[in-house]
Design a protein around this motif. Structure first.
Motif, PDB file in Angstrom:
ATOM      1  N   ASN A   1       4.140  -8.565  -0.642  1.00 45.87           N
ATOM      2  CA  ASN A   1       2.819  -8.108  -1.075  1.00 45.87           C
ATOM      3  C   ASN A   1       1.993  -9.255  -1.627  1.00 45.87           C
ATOM      4  O   ASN A   1       2.519 -10.134  -2.325  1.00 45.87           O
TER       5      ASN A   1
ATOM      6  N   PHE B   1      -6.905  -3.520   2.897  1.00 47.61           N
ATOM      7  CA  PHE B   1      -5.584  -3.582   2.298  1.00 47.61           C
ATOM      8  C   PHE B   1      -4.929  -2.212   2.214  1.00 47.61           C
ATOM      9  O   PHE B   1      -5.602  -1.198   2.021  1.00 47.61           O
ATOM     10  N   ASP B   2      -3.629  -2.212   2.375  1.00 47.12           N
ATOM     11  CA  ASP B   2      -2.812  -1.059   2.026  1.00 47.12           C
ATOM     12  C   ASP B   2      -2.391  -1.282   0.579  1.00 47.12           C
ATOM     13  O   ASP B   2      -1.402  -1.945   0.304  1.00 47.12           O
ATOM     14  N   SER B   3      -3.173  -0.753  -0.342  1.00 44.79           N
ATOM     15  CA  SER B   3      -2.988  -1.096  -1.752  1.00 44.79           C
ATOM     16  C   SER B   3      -2.058  -0.126  -2.460  1.00 44.79           C
ATOM     17  O   SER B   3      -2.017   1.067  -2.178  1.00 44.79           O
ATOM     18  N   ASP B   4      -1.315  -0.682  -3.392  1.00 46.81           N
ATOM     19  CA  ASP B   4      -0.341   0.065  -4.183  1.00 46.81           C
ATOM     20  C   ASP B   4      -0.601  -0.267  -5.652  1.00 46.81           C
ATOM     21  O   ASP B   4      -0.075  -1.246  -6.179  1.00 46.81           O
TER      22      ASP B   4
ATOM     23  N   GLU C   1      -3.072  -5.546   5.330  1.00 44.10           N
ATOM     24  CA  GLU C   1      -2.341  -6.360   4.380  1.00 44.10           C
ATOM     25  C   GLU C   1      -1.803  -5.488   3.244  1.00 44.10           C
ATOM     26  O   GLU C   1      -2.479  -4.575   2.763  1.00 44.10           O
ATOM     27  N   LYS C   2      -0.597  -5.796   2.775  1.00 43.54           N
ATOM     28  CA  LYS C   2      -0.037  -5.078   1.632  1.00 43.54           C
ATOM     29  C   LYS C   2      -0.509  -5.743   0.337  1.00 43.54           C
ATOM     30  O   LYS C   2      -0.433  -6.965   0.200  1.00 43.54           O
TER      31      LYS C   2
ATOM     32  N   GLN D   1       8.526  -8.994  -2.018  1.00 39.82           N
ATOM     33  CA  GLN D   1       8.550  -7.977  -0.968  1.00 39.82           C
ATOM     34  C   GLN D   1       7.416  -8.156   0.039  1.00 39.82           C
ATOM     35  O   GLN D   1       7.199  -7.301   0.889  1.00 39.82           O
TER      36      GLN D   1
ATOM     37  N   ARG E   1      -0.358  -5.304  -3.961  1.00 42.59           N
ATOM     38  CA  ARG E   1       0.053  -4.678  -5.213  1.00 42.59           C
ATOM     39  C   ARG E   1      -1.020  -5.003  -6.253  1.00 42.59           C
ATOM     40  O   ARG E   1      -1.321  -6.173  -6.491  1.00 42.59           O
TER      41      ARG E   1
END
Length: 338
Positions: A77, A42-45, A2-3, A75, A5
């Motif tokens: 997220n 998560f693919d965290s940013d 999961e993305k 986007q 932010r």
């Protein structure tokens, strides 16, 4: 994966003890490394948007946070916002109005204990937030002490305990128990178009009614340039008044009469000082003296949500009649309609 932010804004959840007192110093990236559920799922940013004690968060910060969360959500997220607890109820309400119909989950959380303390609640609140984010519920929420709450309904009820927040009606979206989400109420999600409306006008005053409060307080408020007033009244919405000895039903003066006169010039909303229960202007004789309109009933809104909603309405350029109508409408679950 999961993305996600992650927006850091400071607060106790990012604070360390210093000689001058606790102060936000920990970056949001450092916090994330402590949470396996975020690292592994998560693919965290992360972004460190602010690093403030939330005492200093203001309406311009709300707009910055809202824009960042809105664009991240647009986007695809999911969004996690770390925030101090002193003004969390205000920021969460602001985001609820500013980001309408988000199509992903936006979650705010914080802590009452420093991350370095043995009994910190920071790690639990971050973990619970991650677990709820995986559910994919659309909307703006606050996750705190195992409770998932509609962001526009929360109020701070304790200044030191980890169970610091509740909702005005005592109802929760869900609880997080043993790493799973247990829903308490049906989710209300919208597929309407997402919209960003992030302008707020800070010329709003919340006035707490007290015994013997002078009625000229309203003139003083308007003379200072305020454009709207949220009255935190006694009980179910009661405001003192004076009446004629010959005709006790006729309100001649006092604080209430001045409030009614003021409401013909600027928006005046009536909320309750009590954390729970809201306003019921039909219950007591004194409450029935309030004239709706020109005054506006805050119904079961929290003081924080009512204050922020006035700021938001003014920021959208609404006139007096439009603001009155807006308080009959729920934009983000802030009021029970019908």
């Amino acid at each position: 994966m999961e993305k996600l932010r992650v927006i850091g804004t400071g607060g106790t959840i990012a604070a360390t003890a210093t000689e001058k007192g606790d102060k936000p110093t920990i970056g949001v990236t450092t916090l994330l490394h402590k949470i396996p559920q975020i690292r592994e799922r998560f693919d965290s940013d992360p972004i460190q948007l602010l690093q403030k004690d939330s005492t200093f968060i203001n309406h311009k910060d709300w707009a910055r946070i809202a824009r960042e969360a809105y664009h991240a959500s647009a986007q695809g997220n999911k969004v996690l916002i770390t925030h101090g607890t002193d003004t969390l109820a205000y920021t969460s309400a602001a985001l609820s109005f500013a980001i309408q119909n988000p199509q992903t989950s936006i979650v705010l959380t914080g802590s009452m204990r420093l991350p370095e303390e043995p009994e910190t609640d920071a790690l639990k609140n971050l973990t619970d937030s991650a677990i709820f984010l995986l559910e994919g519920a659309k909307g703006v929420y606050v996750v705190f002490n195992g409770k998932v709450m509609t962001a526009s309904r929360i109020t701070k009820v304790h200044s030191t305990d980890v169970n610091a927040f509740d909702t005005v009606d005592g109802k929760y979206v869900a609880t997080v128990e043993e790493n799973r989400v247990v829903y308490q109420n049906k989710l209300v999600e919208s597929n309407a178009q997402t919209n960003l409306a992030d302008t707020f006008d800070n010329r709003v005053c919340t006035l707490k009614v007290t015994p013997s409060l002078p009625k000229d307080i309203f003139d003083a408020i308007l003379d200072k340039g305020f454009k709207a007033i949220n009255i935190a009244a006694f009980g179910t919405g009661n405001i003192p008044y004076t009446s004629s000895k010959g005709d006790p039903e006729k309100v001649l003066g006092g604080l209430l009469r001045k409030a009614i006169q003021t409401a013909r010039r600027v928006p005046v909303v009536v909320t309750s000082q009590a954390a729970h229960g809201g306003v019921d202007l039909r219950k007591y004789e004194v409450g029935r003296k309030i004239e709706i309109p020109p005054m506006i009933s805050g119904e079961d809104m929290s003081q924080e949500a009512a204050h922020v909603k006035l700021m938001w309405c003014l920021g959208q350029g609404m006139n007096l009649d439009e603001i009155r109508r807006s308080f009959e409408r729920s934009y983000a679950g802030e009021i029970t309609v019908g």
